[in-house]
Design an enzyme around this catalytic site. Structure first.
Site, PDB file in Angstrom:
ATOM      1  N   PHE A 150       0.853  -1.184   0.000  1.00 65.44           N
ATOM      2  CA  PHE A 150       0.000   0.000   0.000  1.00 65.44           C
ATOM      3  C   PHE A 150       0.891   1.236   0.000  1.00 65.44           C
ATOM      4  O   PHE A 150       2.056   1.155   0.393  1.00 65.44           O
ATOM      5  CB  PHE A 150      -0.895  -0.009   1.251  1.00 65.44           C
ATOM      6  CG  PHE A 150      -2.355   0.009   0.933  1.00 65.44           C
ATOM      7  CD1 PHE A 150      -3.006  -1.163   0.577  1.00 65.44           C
ATOM      8  CD2 PHE A 150      -3.096   1.191   0.970  1.00 65.44           C
ATOM      9  CE1 PHE A 150      -4.351  -1.163   0.267  1.00 65.44           C
ATOM     10  CE2 PHE A 150      -4.440   1.197   0.664  1.00 65.44           C
ATOM     11  CZ  PHE A 150      -5.073   0.026   0.319  1.00 65.44           C
ATOM     12  N   GLN A 190      -7.525  15.120   3.064  1.00 56.71           N
ATOM     13  CA  GLN A 190      -6.869  14.267   2.063  1.00 56.71           C
ATOM     14  C   GLN A 190      -7.709  14.049   0.809  1.00 56.71           C
ATOM     15  O   GLN A 190      -8.890  13.698   0.909  1.00 56.71           O
ATOM     16  CB  GLN A 190      -6.587  12.898   2.683  1.00 56.71           C
ATOM     17  CG  GLN A 190      -6.008  11.904   1.699  1.00 56.71           C
ATOM     18  CD  GLN A 190      -5.485  10.671   2.408  1.00 56.71           C
ATOM     19  OE1 GLN A 190      -6.240   9.769   2.721  1.00 56.71           O
ATOM     20  NE2 GLN A 190      -4.202  10.653   2.688  1.00 56.71           N
ATOM     21  N   HIS A 220      -7.860  11.512  -2.250  1.00 52.42           N
ATOM     22  CA  HIS A 220      -7.353  10.208  -2.692  1.00 52.42           C
ATOM     23  C   HIS A 220      -7.144  10.282  -4.200  1.00 52.42           C
ATOM     24  O   HIS A 220      -8.022  10.762  -4.921  1.00 52.42           O
ATOM     25  CB  HIS A 220      -8.390   9.136  -2.337  1.00 52.42           C
ATOM     26  CG  HIS A 220      -7.906   7.728  -2.524  1.00 52.42           C
ATOM     27  ND1 HIS A 220      -7.539   7.228  -3.749  1.00 52.42           N
ATOM     28  CD2 HIS A 220      -7.730   6.733  -1.632  1.00 52.42           C
ATOM     29  CE1 HIS A 220      -7.149   5.971  -3.595  1.00 52.42           C
ATOM     30  NE2 HIS A 220      -7.261   5.644  -2.317  1.00 52.42           N
ATOM     31  N   LEU A 225     -14.602   5.622  -5.094  1.00 47.94           N
ATOM     32  CA  LEU A 225     -13.220   5.242  -4.853  1.00 47.94           C
ATOM     33  C   LEU A 225     -12.807   3.967  -5.568  1.00 47.94           C
ATOM     34  O   LEU A 225     -13.528   2.981  -5.553  1.00 47.94           O
ATOM     35  CB  LEU A 225     -13.006   5.035  -3.354  1.00 47.94           C
ATOM     36  CG  LEU A 225     -11.530   4.966  -2.975  1.00 47.94           C
ATOM     37  CD1 LEU A 225     -10.917   6.345  -2.996  1.00 47.94           C
ATOM     38  CD2 LEU A 225     -11.358   4.347  -1.610  1.00 47.94           C
ATOM     39  N   GLU A 241      -6.551   2.085  -3.285  1.00 48.94           N
ATOM     40  CA  GLU A 241      -5.117   2.067  -3.517  1.00 48.94           C
ATOM     41  C   GLU A 241      -4.591   0.635  -3.653  1.00 48.94           C
ATOM     42  O   GLU A 241      -3.500   0.412  -4.173  1.00 48.94           O
ATOM     43  CB  GLU A 241      -4.461   2.748  -2.316  1.00 48.94           C
ATOM     44  CG  GLU A 241      -3.097   3.271  -2.538  1.00 48.94           C
ATOM     45  CD  GLU A 241      -2.696   4.139  -1.356  1.00 48.94           C
ATOM     46  OE1 GLU A 241      -3.096   5.313  -1.312  1.00 48.94           O
ATOM     47  OE2 GLU A 241      -2.007   3.622  -0.454  1.00 48.94           O
ATOM     48  N   ARG A 301      -0.531   9.660  -0.625  1.00 49.38           N
ATOM     49  CA  ARG A 301      -1.623  10.229  -1.425  1.00 49.38           C
ATOM     50  C   ARG A 301      -1.484  11.712  -1.727  1.00 49.38           C
ATOM     51  O   ARG A 301      -1.877  12.165  -2.800  1.00 49.38           O
ATOM     52  CB  ARG A 301      -2.936   9.989  -0.678  1.00 49.38           C
ATOM     53  CG  ARG A 301      -3.244   8.527  -0.645  1.00 49.38           C
ATOM     54  CD  ARG A 301      -4.422   8.223   0.236  1.00 49.38           C
ATOM     55  NE  ARG A 301      -4.641   6.786   0.209  1.00 49.38           N
ATOM     56  CZ  ARG A 301      -5.512   6.153   0.976  1.00 49.38           C
ATOM     57  NH1 ARG A 301      -6.246   6.827   1.853  1.00 49.38           N
ATOM     58  NH2 ARG A 301      -5.660   4.862   0.887  1.00 49.38           N
ATOM     59  N   HIS A 340     -11.486  12.622   0.396  1.00 52.93           N
ATOM     60  CA  HIS A 340     -11.531  11.292   0.984  1.00 52.93           C
ATOM     61  C   HIS A 340     -11.503  11.250   2.498  1.00 52.93           C
ATOM     62  O   HIS A 340     -12.264  10.516   3.123  1.00 52.93           O
ATOM     63  CB  HIS A 340     -10.348  10.503   0.428  1.00 52.93           C
ATOM     64  CG  HIS A 340     -10.332   9.062   0.815  1.00 52.93           C
ATOM     65  ND1 HIS A 340     -11.356   8.197   0.505  1.00 52.93           N
ATOM     66  CD2 HIS A 340      -9.414   8.318   1.490  1.00 52.93           C
ATOM     67  CE1 HIS A 340     -11.066   6.986   0.974  1.00 52.93           C
ATOM     68  NE2 HIS A 340      -9.910   7.042   1.579  1.00 52.93           N
ATOM     69  N   ARG A 364      -2.540  11.185   5.812  1.00 55.32           N
ATOM     70  CA  ARG A 364      -2.690   9.811   6.313  1.00 55.32           C
ATOM     71  C   ARG A 364      -2.211   8.806   5.268  1.00 55.32           C
ATOM     72  O   ARG A 364      -2.472   8.970   4.082  1.00 55.32           O
ATOM     73  CB  ARG A 364      -4.163   9.537   6.629  1.00 55.32           C
ATOM     74  CG  ARG A 364      -4.457   8.078   6.929  1.00 55.32           C
ATOM     75  CD  ARG A 364      -5.865   7.858   7.403  1.00 55.32           C
ATOM     76  NE  ARG A 364      -6.868   7.859   6.358  1.00 55.32           N
ATOM     77  CZ  ARG A 364      -7.157   6.815   5.566  1.00 55.32           C
ATOM     78  NH1 ARG A 364      -6.482   5.688   5.656  1.00 55.32           N
ATOM     79  NH2 ARG A 364      -8.119   6.914   4.666  1.00 55.32           N
TER      80      ARG A 364
END
Ligand code: FAD
Length: 577
Positions: free
Chosen positions: A117, A237, A239, A249, A252, A283, A349, A391
């Site tokens: 990730f 954030q 994404h 979404l 990821e 991100r 996100h 994050r």
């Protein structure tokens, strides 16, 4: 007639954070969970990619590496005492979920499988590591179902379709909440020794978002209106991979499994922005890179999107490891990810900021971290702060189970040691005022129009790139919208399932969150993590290695303050990937 209830602990929100807390508080007394949605419809259930923990099942891994990645990912703004707890306790939290029956994907020898990730590396940044534990791309769904079953087993009481409108604080102690009963109408008072907010994020302040319609920042706004600050709200954030124009979404995990981003020329552009980990950079970096490619004319067909390329992964990987997102691409775009490139754009996100807490989930109300007795927060609504300015993927699911559990345990001790606090004299006063405005008032401004304008201005002026001018413009627009909100009205004046009323009240929460975000973003004259000020493009550790605190004043203006960042192991460095 107002109904009264009494529970030792009241938890607002039935996502992963609320249910973890409820489970661990349940031994100590009577616990009620209030949720505006049926619990398993909470947004946690949509989480796809996984939950990060240094189990080391696939290759060598250590919680210290996870901690380093989290701190670096946060652009050094996370509090390192909290990050250490997050990464150490993640391991046990995942095994606890396994013991409760969560059906993780498995390695051939039966251990929990893990995958790559963004931003998760081995040996302090050398190469990507497999750290994300997953159940296909339905990890959040499995977490939510597992925790809900356990709560039922422990006789936690659920009040579903209750919209919490106010928190009761008397003599400096939390003593309950006031909620609107959506099914039947009417206000109800929940008197308690301790209250925990786990109401999730506020993504609906933006036009293009991955967040469910219910994510309207309610918990943040409710406490903000009671004089409790919101921390680091400027860090929101985006994404990188939302379906173009829709924001839905695409996890990821798609890049974790080997997916690649390509610009209009077909180039793998992340090689230029993050030479070591490329498409698996954090991100904030990938989202900015996509916008820069588009700005420089390298969007696909010169338009404002780029491509996610999964064509080389093969049908078997897509069907087995990414079945949900494969289905989304088929359903919403009519494309086949095994053959076609997928148009994507960054999508709003995750709120890194929120209600400030200490590592026990206790809400802290000033720069000295003074706790407010009986008041707790956990999950996306809270800011502990483990995510700092940005994050990493998989770290929110860790956050909700680790800090939900810690908060629940602390509440359990607290309610056993504490006498019943009295209720304030007129507990429903503020909530009655909010309801009366819509059910008895007669404004004409349209709620949906105000919401639409709010989402548009936030998207244009306060998203991935910001400047003083864009933020001032957003602020002025928001003031105008608030003024119109005071004159807004709804058609339906009924009590039962009045969703016009729910939406109107939620719009009030959105306005509070948007104002806190814009005021904090104007205040912070540097660029860090997800907060990129084009007029202040450098990170400024001398003046801004600090958290922001935004306080709502009685006259509706916002006062700003800062508090120091806790640094234990990793000194701020240049952030290269
Ligand atoms: C599409 C998507 C995919 C994601 N994938 C991942 C992933 O793979 N890994 C990861 O780590 N993170 C992921 N995230 C982020 C993560 O899922 C969330 O941050 C996290 O689940 C939030 O959990 P929570 O318990 O704080 O809140 P939520 O799960 O959002 O729950 C909020 C609860 O509060 C209740 N509530 C809200 N307002 C009120 C009110 N006024 N009155 C009463 N109840 C109220 C709601 O009913 C709900 O029960 C993803 C997020 C999205 C949107």
């Amino acid at each position: 007639m107002v109904r009264y209830h009494r529970y030792d602990a009241v938890i607002v929100g039935a996502g992963g954070a609320g249910l973890s807390a409820a489970l661990h508080a349940s031994g100590a007394g009577r616990v009620a969970v209030l949720s505006k949605l049926y619990p398993t419809r909470s947004h946690t259930g949509t989480a796809q990619g996984g939950i990060g923990a240094a189990l080391g099942n696939m290759e060598e891994d250590h919680w210290e590496w996870h901690m380093y990645d989290t701190v670096k990912g946060s652009d050094y703004l996370a509090d390192q005492d909290a990050v250490e707890i997050l990464c150490r306790e993640a391991i046990d939290a995942v095994y606890e979920l396994e013991r409760m029956g969560l059906p993780f994907d498995r390695t051939p020898d039966g251990r929990i499988a893990q995958r790559r990730f963004g931003g998760h590396t081995r040996e302090y940044g050398k190469a990507p590591v497999m750290r994300s534990c997953y159940a296909a791309d339905r990890t959040g769904h499995m977490i939510l179902q597992t925790l809900y079953q356990q709560c039922i087993k422990r006789e936690v009481q659920f009040f579903n379709e209750y919209l919490v409108l106010d928190v009761l604080i008397h003599d400096g102690q939390a003593c309950g909440v006031v909620a609107w009963n959506i099914q039947q109408g009417g206000l109800e008072v929940f008197h308690s020794k301790a209250v925990l907010f786990a109401t999730g994020g506020c993504g609906r302040i933006y036009k293009v978002t991955s967040n469910a319609v219910s994510l309207t920042g309610d918990g943040m706004a409710v406490v903000f209106r009671r004089g409790i600050p919101l921390e680091d709200m400027e860090f929101y954030q985006f994404h990188p991979t939302g379906i173009y124009k829709m924001g839905i979404l695409l996890s990821e995990a798609a890049r974790g499994e080997g997916g690649i981003l390509r610009n209009g020329l077909g180039e793998r552009f992340m090689e230029r922005y993050a030479p070591t980990i490329k498409d698996l950079a954090p991100r904030d970096i990938v989202s900015r890179a996509i916008y820069l490619e588009i700005r420089e004319g390298r969007g696909v067909h010169g338009r404002d999107y780029v491509h996610l390329d999964l064509t080389h992964l093969g049908r078997e990987v897509l069907e087995k490891k990414l079945p949900d997102i494969t289905e989304f691409v088929r359903t919403y775009l009519g494309l086949d990810p095994a053959r076609d490139l997928i148009p994507i754009q960054p999508t709003a996100h995750y709120a890194m900021g929120g209600i400030p807490t200490d590592v026990h989930g206790r809400v802290v109300v000033d720069a000295q971290n003074t706790p407010l007795p009986g008041l707790y927060a956990a999950g996306e609504v809270a800011c502990v702060s483990v995510h700092g300015a940005n994050r990493l993927g998989t770290n929110s699911l860790v956050d909700i189970v680790v800090f939900g559990r810690r908060a629940g345990k602390h509440m359990a001790r607290f309610v056993q040691e504490t006498d019943w606090p009295p209720l304030p004299p007129n507990p429903t006063e503020l909530a009655e005022h909010l309801i009366a405005h819509f059910l008895r008032g007669g404004g004409t401004e349209s709620v949906s129009r105000i919401r639409d304008e709010l989402q548009t201005v936030m998207m244009e002026d306060a998203s991935v790139f910001r400047t003083e001018a864009s933020l001032r413009h957003a602020w002025d627009v928001l003031r105008g919208l608030r003024e119109r909100y005071c004159r807004s009205g709804i058609q339906d004046k009924g009590q039962v399932f009045n969703l016009d009323l729910v939406e109107a009240l939620e719009l009030g929460f959105l306005l509070d969150c948007a104002e806190a975000l814009v005021a904090s973003a104007l205040f912070r004259t540097e660029s860090r993590g997800a907060h990129y000020r084009e007029d202040y493009p450098q990170r400024d550790d001398v003046n801004w290695l600090r958290h922001t605190l935004a306080f709502r004043q009685d006259d509706g203006t916002i006062r700003l303050d800062t508090k120091p960042v806790v640094i234990t192991r990793f000194m701020p460095q240049e952030r290269k990937y």
